[in-house]
Design an enzyme around this catalytic site. Sequence first.
Site, PDB file in Angstrom:
ATOM      1  N   ASN A   9       0.869  -1.180   0.000  1.00 37.67           N
ATOM      2  CA  ASN A   9       0.000   0.000   0.000  1.00 37.67           C
ATOM      3  C   ASN A   9       0.907   1.232   0.000  1.00 37.67           C
ATOM      4  O   ASN A   9       1.468   1.587   1.028  1.00 37.67           O
ATOM      5  CB  ASN A   9      -0.887  -0.052   1.256  1.00 37.67           C
ATOM      6  CG  ASN A   9      -1.709   1.198   1.441  1.00 37.67           C
ATOM      7  OD1 ASN A   9      -1.798   2.042   0.539  1.00 37.67           O
ATOM      8  ND2 ASN A   9      -2.328   1.323   2.610  1.00 37.67           N
ATOM      9  N   TRP A  10       1.033   1.859  -1.172  1.00 38.05           N
ATOM     10  CA  TRP A  10       1.944   3.021  -1.269  1.00 38.05           C
ATOM     11  C   TRP A  10       1.383   4.253  -0.564  1.00 38.05           C
ATOM     12  O   TRP A  10       2.094   5.241  -0.391  1.00 38.05           O
ATOM     13  CB  TRP A  10       2.200   3.366  -2.745  1.00 38.05           C
ATOM     14  CG  TRP A  10       3.023   2.366  -3.498  1.00 38.05           C
ATOM     15  CD1 TRP A  10       3.478   1.153  -3.043  1.00 38.05           C
ATOM     16  CD2 TRP A  10       3.486   2.493  -4.850  1.00 38.05           C
ATOM     17  NE1 TRP A  10       4.192   0.525  -4.037  1.00 38.05           N
ATOM     18  CE2 TRP A  10       4.217   1.315  -5.154  1.00 38.05           C
ATOM     19  CE3 TRP A  10       3.358   3.467  -5.836  1.00 38.05           C
ATOM     20  CZ2 TRP A  10       4.819   1.101  -6.400  1.00 38.05           C
ATOM     21  CZ3 TRP A  10       3.951   3.260  -7.077  1.00 38.05           C
ATOM     22  CH2 TRP A  10       4.680   2.083  -7.351  1.00 38.05           C
ATOM     23  N   LYS A  11       0.103   4.222  -0.211  1.00 40.01           N
ATOM     24  CA  LYS A  11      -0.561   5.388   0.393  1.00 40.01           C
ATOM     25  C   LYS A  11      -0.351   6.621  -0.493  1.00 40.01           C
ATOM     26  O   LYS A  11      -0.240   6.481  -1.709  1.00 40.01           O
ATOM     27  CB  LYS A  11      -0.072   5.598   1.837  1.00 40.01           C
ATOM     28  CG  LYS A  11      -0.196   4.316   2.656  1.00 40.01           C
ATOM     29  CD  LYS A  11      -0.059   4.526   4.130  1.00 40.01           C
ATOM     30  CE  LYS A  11      -0.190   3.194   4.850  1.00 40.01           C
ATOM     31  NZ  LYS A  11      -0.142   3.301   6.292  1.00 40.01           N
ATOM     32  N   HIS A  97      -9.504   1.016   5.130  1.00 40.54           N
ATOM     33  CA  HIS A  97      -8.231   1.212   5.830  1.00 40.54           C
ATOM     34  C   HIS A  97      -8.466   2.162   7.005  1.00 40.54           C
ATOM     35  O   HIS A  97      -9.288   3.080   6.914  1.00 40.54           O
ATOM     36  CB  HIS A  97      -7.190   1.800   4.863  1.00 40.54           C
ATOM     37  CG  HIS A  97      -5.812   1.793   5.436  1.00 40.54           C
ATOM     38  ND1 HIS A  97      -5.405   2.740   6.344  1.00 40.54           N
ATOM     39  CD2 HIS A  97      -4.779   0.945   5.263  1.00 40.54           C
ATOM     40  CE1 HIS A  97      -4.149   2.468   6.698  1.00 40.54           C
ATOM     41  NE2 HIS A  97      -3.749   1.379   6.063  1.00 40.54           N
ATOM     42  N   GLU A  99      -6.888   4.598   8.052  1.00 43.37           N
ATOM     43  CA  GLU A  99      -6.704   6.025   7.719  1.00 43.37           C
ATOM     44  C   GLU A  99      -7.957   6.580   7.054  1.00 43.37           C
ATOM     45  O   GLU A  99      -8.292   7.746   7.231  1.00 43.37           O
ATOM     46  CB  GLU A  99      -5.458   6.191   6.824  1.00 43.37           C
ATOM     47  CG  GLU A  99      -4.177   5.988   7.630  1.00 43.37           C
ATOM     48  CD  GLU A  99      -3.010   5.408   6.844  1.00 43.37           C
ATOM     49  OE1 GLU A  99      -3.051   5.425   5.595  1.00 43.37           O
ATOM     50  OE2 GLU A  99      -2.056   4.926   7.488  1.00 43.37           O
ATOM     51  N   GLU A 169      -5.197  -5.008  10.843  1.00 37.94           N
ATOM     52  CA  GLU A 169      -4.184  -3.969  11.025  1.00 37.94           C
ATOM     53  C   GLU A 169      -4.456  -3.213  12.316  1.00 37.94           C
ATOM     54  O   GLU A 169      -5.271  -2.275  12.334  1.00 37.94           O
ATOM     55  CB  GLU A 169      -4.233  -2.980   9.853  1.00 37.94           C
ATOM     56  CG  GLU A 169      -3.975  -3.611   8.506  1.00 37.94           C
ATOM     57  CD  GLU A 169      -3.435  -2.588   7.514  1.00 37.94           C
ATOM     58  OE1 GLU A 169      -2.331  -2.793   7.011  1.00 37.94           O
ATOM     59  OE2 GLU A 169      -4.114  -1.576   7.276  1.00 37.94           O
ATOM     60  N   GLY A 175       2.578   2.269  10.825  1.00 40.22           N
ATOM     61  CA  GLY A 175       3.525   3.371  10.656  1.00 40.22           C
ATOM     62  C   GLY A 175       4.235   3.772  11.935  1.00 40.22           C
ATOM     63  O   GLY A 175       4.881   4.815  11.988  1.00 40.22           O
ATOM     64  N   SER A 215       3.609  -2.056  10.469  1.00 42.85           N
ATOM     65  CA  SER A 215       5.058  -2.122  10.673  1.00 42.85           C
ATOM     66  C   SER A 215       5.649  -3.494  10.353  1.00 42.85           C
ATOM     67  O   SER A 215       6.581  -3.955  11.027  1.00 42.85           O
ATOM     68  CB  SER A 215       5.428  -1.677  12.090  1.00 42.85           C
ATOM     69  OG  SER A 215       5.007  -0.338  12.308  1.00 42.85           O
ATOM     70  N   GLY A 236       2.815  -1.164   4.314  1.00 42.42           N
ATOM     71  CA  GLY A 236       2.833   0.263   3.999  1.00 42.42           C
ATOM     72  C   GLY A 236       4.256   0.722   3.712  1.00 42.42           C
ATOM     73  O   GLY A 236       4.781   0.554   2.613  1.00 42.42           O
ATOM     74  N   GLY A 237       4.912   1.296   4.720  1.00 40.20           N
ATOM     75  CA  GLY A 237       6.250   1.887   4.568  1.00 40.20           C
ATOM     76  C   GLY A 237       7.244   1.004   3.815  1.00 40.20           C
ATOM     77  O   GLY A 237       7.938   1.467   2.900  1.00 40.20           O
TER      78      GLY A 237
HETATM   79  P1  PGA Z   1       2.886   0.264   7.706  1.00 36.18           P
HETATM   80  O1  PGA Z   1       1.398   0.463   7.122  1.00 36.18           O
HETATM   81  O2  PGA Z   1       3.417  -1.007   7.115  1.00 36.18           O
HETATM   82  O3  PGA Z   1       3.633   1.495   7.236  1.00 36.18           O
HETATM   83  O4  PGA Z   1       2.759   0.210   9.182  1.00 36.18           O
HETATM   84  C1  PGA Z   1       0.550  -0.641   6.917  1.00 36.18           C
HETATM   85  C2  PGA Z   1      -0.754  -0.176   6.356  1.00 36.18           C
HETATM   86  O5  PGA Z   1      -1.240   0.889   6.762  1.00 36.18           O
HETATM   87  O6  PGA Z   1      -1.344  -0.852   5.475  1.00 36.18           O
END
Ligand code: PGA
Length: 253
Positions: A9-11, A97, A99, A169, A175, A215, A236-237
């Site tokens: 997930n590049w966000k 998600h 977010e 998640e 993050g 993470s 994510g990251g």
């Molecule tokens: P993260 O994000 O790996 O940066 O913690 C995961 C996500 O939000 O899908």
Amino acid sequence: MRRNIVAGNWKMNKNFAEADDLINSIEETLRQYDTTDVDIIVCPPFPYLELVSDVSEDSNFFVGAQNVAKFDNGAYTGEVSASMLKSMAVDYCIVGHSERRKYFFETNQDIAQKIDLLLQQDITPIMCVGESLEEREAGKHFDVIRKQVEEGIFHLKAEDMQRCIIAYEPVWAIGTGKTATKEQAQEIHAFIRKLIVEKYNDDVAQEVSILYGGSCNPKNAQELFSMEDVDGGLIGGASLKANDFIQIACSFN
Ligand code: PGA
């Protein structure tokens, strides 16, 4: 049978040139590995879907979106519909998600509508659930996740349910560098699978891949993925670095 899956997930990261570099490095890195035992999905921002989908044609990964409108085509300025995604060769889409729940006030009902629209287009929803730190510390995490799963996805018939992916998640792990332990992940994944068995049956539960997100990185992926009910990760990251992302995808025993 549930598949091993790693989705990136590049966000809201990368400009066009950087996105071009990243997807080409992913494609090059993938050539060096045998990833036949895992489905790899890349979820870029909407404007880069075509770029990523072009590269995917000669590579071993699928394309996913990060969100979809809860309405069909029409006068919804700024939104992107499921049928538009389908027309761009998108096979997967993240929904709900944390977010989106937090900053865009998405409810379980919105998520249920989005899942229906995606399935109508034959796009696989990746539905995210997870508790906040406050909810976990208050011992409410099982109740929170049960409600998210029941209201977001349990309206589906069995044959549609088994086409979906669920991502656990924990919000406190996203993050933050604070990963859930493998035992914490396994406990919730097993709980979600049990909910599916109770609502549907064991056959359906064995079709639904349940991913861990929060993470996840090349150092911890292997131990998380070794757990019985952890079928992969939503990253994510670490999905913003081709080597890290592919290393994670190669972390199944
Ligand atoms: P993260 O994000 O790996 O940066 O913690 C995961 C996500 O939000 O899908």
